[in-house]
Design a protein around this motif. Structure first.
Motif, PDB file in Angstrom:
ATOM      1  N   TYR A 180      -6.788  -0.081  13.285  1.00  0.00           N
ATOM      2  CA  TYR A 180      -5.668  -0.491  12.553  1.00  0.00           C
ATOM      3  C   TYR A 180      -6.311  -1.833  11.990  1.00  0.00           C
ATOM      4  N   GLY A 181      -5.329  -2.264  10.864  1.00  0.00           N
ATOM      5  CA  GLY A 181      -5.671  -3.412  10.143  1.00  0.00           C
ATOM      6  C   GLY A 181      -4.399  -4.414  10.496  1.00  0.00           C
ATOM      7  N   THR A 182      -5.016  -5.693  10.968  1.00  0.00           N
ATOM      8  CA  THR A 182      -3.913  -6.680  11.646  1.00  0.00           C
ATOM      9  C   THR A 182      -4.418  -7.984  10.959  1.00  0.00           C
ATOM     10  N   THR A 183      -3.502  -8.897  10.704  1.00  0.00           N
ATOM     11  CA  THR A 183      -3.675 -10.365  10.336  1.00  0.00           C
ATOM     12  C   THR A 183      -3.425 -11.178  11.757  1.00  0.00           C
ATOM     13  N   ASN A 184      -2.321 -10.968  12.231  1.00  0.00           N
ATOM     14  CA  ASN A 184      -1.804 -11.684  13.413  1.00  0.00           C
ATOM     15  C   ASN A 184      -1.683 -10.965  14.759  1.00  0.00           C
ATOM     16  N   ALA A 216       0.091  -8.109  15.640  1.00  0.00           N
ATOM     17  CA  ALA A 216       1.248  -7.401  16.112  1.00  0.00           C
ATOM     18  C   ALA A 216       0.938  -5.961  16.077  1.00  0.00           C
ATOM     19  N   THR A 217       0.076  -5.396  14.979  1.00  0.00           N
ATOM     20  CA  THR A 217      -0.334  -4.010  14.831  1.00  0.00           C
ATOM     21  C   THR A 217      -1.402  -3.410  15.791  1.00  0.00           C
ATOM     22  N   ALA A 218      -2.156  -4.634  16.203  1.00  0.00           N
ATOM     23  CA  ALA A 218      -3.268  -4.322  17.389  1.00  0.00           C
ATOM     24  C   ALA A 218      -2.573  -3.969  18.548  1.00  0.00           C
ATOM     25  N   ALA A 252      -1.297  -0.159  10.221  1.00  0.00           N
ATOM     26  CA  ALA A 252      -1.680  -1.496   9.375  1.00  0.00           C
ATOM     27  C   ALA A 252      -0.134  -2.302   9.094  1.00  0.00           C
ATOM     28  N   GLY A 253      -0.617  -3.481   9.450  1.00  0.00           N
ATOM     29  CA  GLY A 253       0.492  -4.334   8.955  1.00  0.00           C
ATOM     30  C   GLY A 253       0.949  -4.426   7.379  1.00  0.00           C
ATOM     31  N   LEU A 254       2.216  -4.631   7.100  1.00  0.00           N
ATOM     32  CA  LEU A 254       2.587  -4.675   5.583  1.00  0.00           C
ATOM     33  C   LEU A 254       2.232  -6.054   5.123  1.00  0.00           C
ATOM     34  N   TYR A 255       1.696  -6.080   4.254  1.00  0.00           N
ATOM     35  CA  TYR A 255       1.625  -7.594   3.420  1.00  0.00           C
ATOM     36  C   TYR A 255       1.736  -7.299   1.891  1.00  0.00           C
ATOM     37  N   GLY A 256       2.977  -7.905   1.391  1.00  0.00           N
ATOM     38  CA  GLY A 256       3.372  -7.788   0.153  1.00  0.00           C
ATOM     39  C   GLY A 256       3.491  -6.306  -0.548  1.00  0.00           C
ATOM     40  N   GLY A 257       4.115  -5.735   0.442  1.00  0.00           N
ATOM     41  CA  GLY A 257       4.276  -4.102   0.094  1.00  0.00           C
ATOM     42  C   GLY A 257       3.155  -3.342   0.344  1.00  0.00           C
ATOM     43  N   SER A 295       2.820   2.080   9.710  1.00  0.00           N
ATOM     44  CA  SER A 295       2.919   0.670   9.187  1.00  0.00           C
ATOM     45  C   SER A 295       3.833   0.028  10.312  1.00  0.00           C
ATOM     46  N   SER A 296       3.490  -1.363  10.270  1.00  0.00           N
ATOM     47  CA  SER A 296       4.256  -2.538  11.006  1.00  0.00           C
ATOM     48  C   SER A 296       4.878  -3.449  10.315  1.00  0.00           C
ATOM     49  N   GLY A 297       5.950  -3.498   9.742  1.00  0.00           N
ATOM     50  CA  GLY A 297       6.455  -4.531   8.985  1.00  0.00           C
ATOM     51  C   GLY A 297       7.722  -5.351   9.220  1.00  0.00           C
ATOM     52  N   PRO A 298       8.803  -4.541   8.728  1.00  0.00           N
ATOM     53  CA  PRO A 298      10.047  -5.372   8.604  1.00  0.00           C
ATOM     54  C   PRO A 298      10.530  -5.978   9.717  1.00  0.00           C
ATOM     55  N   LEU A 299      10.783  -7.596   9.483  1.00  0.00           N
ATOM     56  CA  LEU A 299      11.081  -8.498  10.396  1.00  0.00           C
ATOM     57  C   LEU A 299      12.804  -8.588  10.275  1.00  0.00           C
ATOM     58  N   ASP A 300      13.225  -7.223  10.650  1.00  0.00           N
ATOM     59  CA  ASP A 300      14.649  -7.397  11.039  1.00  0.00           C
ATOM     60  C   ASP A 300      14.954  -5.991  11.512  1.00  0.00           C
ATOM     61  N   GLY A 358       9.196  -1.766  13.461  1.00  0.00           N
ATOM     62  CA  GLY A 358       9.302  -3.227  13.155  1.00  0.00           C
ATOM     63  C   GLY A 358       8.144  -4.041  13.331  1.00  0.00           C
ATOM     64  N   GLY A 359       8.305  -5.038  12.601  1.00  0.00           N
ATOM     65  CA  GLY A 359       6.937  -5.961  12.690  1.00  0.00           C
ATOM     66  C   GLY A 359       7.296  -7.161  13.577  1.00  0.00           C
ATOM     67  N   CYS A 360       6.260  -7.912  13.777  1.00  0.00           N
ATOM     68  CA  CYS A 360       6.406  -9.075  14.562  1.00  0.00           C
ATOM     69  C   CYS A 360       5.936 -10.406  13.883  1.00  0.00           C
ATOM     70  N   ILE A 365       2.600 -18.280   3.701  1.00  0.00           N
ATOM     71  CA  ILE A 365       3.703 -17.636   3.640  1.00  0.00           C
ATOM     72  C   ILE A 365       4.276 -17.518   5.076  1.00  0.00           C
ATOM     73  N   ALA A 366       3.339 -17.246   5.950  1.00  0.00           N
ATOM     74  CA  ALA A 366       3.785 -16.913   7.243  1.00  0.00           C
ATOM     75  C   ALA A 366       4.758 -18.093   7.870  1.00  0.00           C
ATOM     76  N   GLY A 367       4.133 -19.405   7.362  1.00  0.00           N
ATOM     77  CA  GLY A 367       4.816 -20.570   7.833  1.00  0.00           C
ATOM     78  C   GLY A 367       6.237 -20.721   7.204  1.00  0.00           C
TER      79      GLY A 367
HETATM   80  C1  LIG Z   1       2.680 -12.857   3.919  1.00  0.00           C
HETATM   81  C2  LIG Z   1       3.373 -11.725   4.564  1.00  0.00           C
HETATM   82  C3  LIG Z   1       3.755 -10.795   3.767  1.00  0.00           C
HETATM   83  C4  LIG Z   1       4.443  -9.711   4.371  1.00  0.00           C
HETATM   84  N1  LIG Z   1       5.048  -8.765   3.823  1.00  0.00           N
HETATM   85  C5  LIG Z   1       5.617  -7.841   4.283  1.00  0.00           C
HETATM   86  C6  LIG Z   1       6.158  -6.579   3.559  1.00  0.00           C
HETATM   87  O1  LIG Z   1       5.936  -6.573   2.269  1.00  0.00           O
HETATM   88  N2  LIG Z   1       6.811  -5.669   3.995  1.00  0.00           N
HETATM   89  C7  LIG Z   1       7.170  -5.721   5.430  1.00  0.00           C
HETATM   90  O2  LIG Z   1       8.035  -4.794   5.652  1.00  0.00           O
HETATM   91  N3  LIG Z   1       6.932  -6.857   6.201  1.00  0.00           N
HETATM   92  C8  LIG Z   1       5.959  -7.801   5.529  1.00  0.00           C
HETATM   93  N4  LIG Z   1       5.443  -8.849   6.348  1.00  0.00           N
HETATM   94  C9  LIG Z   1       5.789  -8.742   7.768  1.00  0.00           C
HETATM   95  C10 LIG Z   1       4.596  -8.248   8.560  1.00  0.00           C
HETATM   96  O3  LIG Z   1       4.246  -6.926   8.064  1.00  0.00           O
HETATM   97  C11 LIG Z   1       4.733  -8.251  10.095  1.00  0.00           C
HETATM   98  O4  LIG Z   1       4.822  -9.442  10.593  1.00  0.00           O
HETATM   99  C12 LIG Z   1       3.651  -7.398  10.757  1.00  0.00           C
HETATM  100  O5  LIG Z   1       4.080  -6.942  12.031  1.00  0.00           O
HETATM  101  C13 LIG Z   1       2.280  -8.127  10.772  1.00  0.00           C
HETATM  102  O6  LIG Z   1       1.268  -7.271  11.473  1.00  0.00           O
HETATM  103  P1  LIG Z   1      -0.140  -7.993  12.061  1.00  0.00           P
HETATM  104  O7  LIG Z   1       0.339  -8.981  12.956  1.00  0.00           O
HETATM  105  O8  LIG Z   1      -0.643  -6.872  12.430  1.00  0.00           O
HETATM  106  O9  LIG Z   1      -0.756  -8.602  10.740  1.00  0.00           O
HETATM  107  C14 LIG Z   1       4.732  -9.799   5.847  1.00  0.00           C
HETATM  108  C15 LIG Z   1       4.486 -11.072   6.574  1.00  0.00           C
HETATM  109  C16 LIG Z   1       3.843 -11.866   6.026  1.00  0.00           C
HETATM  110  C17 LIG Z   1       3.276 -12.987   6.827  1.00  0.00           C
END
Ligand SMILES: Cc1cc2nc3c(=O)[nH]c(=O)nc-3n(C[C@H](O)[C@H](O)[C@H](O)COP(=O)(O)O)c2cc1C
Length: 165
Positions: free
Chosen positions: A9-13, A15-17, A55-60, A86-91, A121-123, A132-134
């Protein structure tokens, strides 16, 4: 011998881990050998029979560690069954409908023997890294939208597929 599965996995925070760990747990409960490892730390996939990449999604786009992992190991991945998530949507959207893979992931799916892709869904919670997270958190749009029931059921599908092949 049971199949050995890499769940990477690729993760920043983190959630994906946690999703990857949950997938690996289910695979182990279903009798497979499974290791969950950060994509950055994997140097060789030769000893795995199948690979799950998340992988977490970042900027698409997929998190860069997962993109680099796929690039680095493309030849070995092409010879193994691969599952992607993929792990992303915050809804609630990921719970309501199938969310298609982002463009880069679609390209990977064409090149490799990808059995399935799912968007969970993401977290994003207090303490997440980055400006941006902030901003997202301050605007009240954070939260945990992962559904570990759905994640477990998806992992069971992988186990079933590997055990029957
Ligand atoms: C800077 C930033 C950009 C993000 N971009 C997207 C995105 O393009 N699409 C999406 O669905 N979620 C997006 N998210 C939500 C993250 O994908 C979600 O929090 C995910 O679970 C993070 O995974 P991680 O904790 O493993 O890094 C974004 C979050 C941040 C903080």
């Amino acid at each position: 011998m049971t199949d050995t599965v890499l769940v990477t996995y690729g993760t920043t925070n983190g959630a994906t881990a946690e999703i990857a760990e949950a997938v690996a747990d289910v695979l182990r409960k279903d009798g497979l050998t499974a290791e969950a490892l950060p994509a950055r730390s994997v140097t060789d996939v030769a000893r795995y029979d199948a690979v799950v990449v998340g992988a977490g999604l970042y900027g698409g786009r997929w998190h860069k560690d997962a993109r680099r992992f796929v690039r680095r190991h493309r030849a070995a991945l092409a010879e193994r069954p691969v599952w992607l998530f993929s792990s992303g949507p915050l809804d609630a959207s990921a719970a309501e409908r199938d969310i298609p893979p982002v463009r880069g992931v679609r390209r990977v799916m064409i090149r490799l023997d990808v059995r399935d892709h799912v968007t969970f869904g993401g977290c994003l919670e207090e303490g997440a890294k980055g400006r941006i997270a902030g901003m997202i958190l301050r605007s009240g749009k954070g939260g945990d939208f992962r559904d570990f029931g759905t994640i477990g059921a998806w992992a069971q599908g992988i186990a079933g597929s590997l055990k029957s092949s």
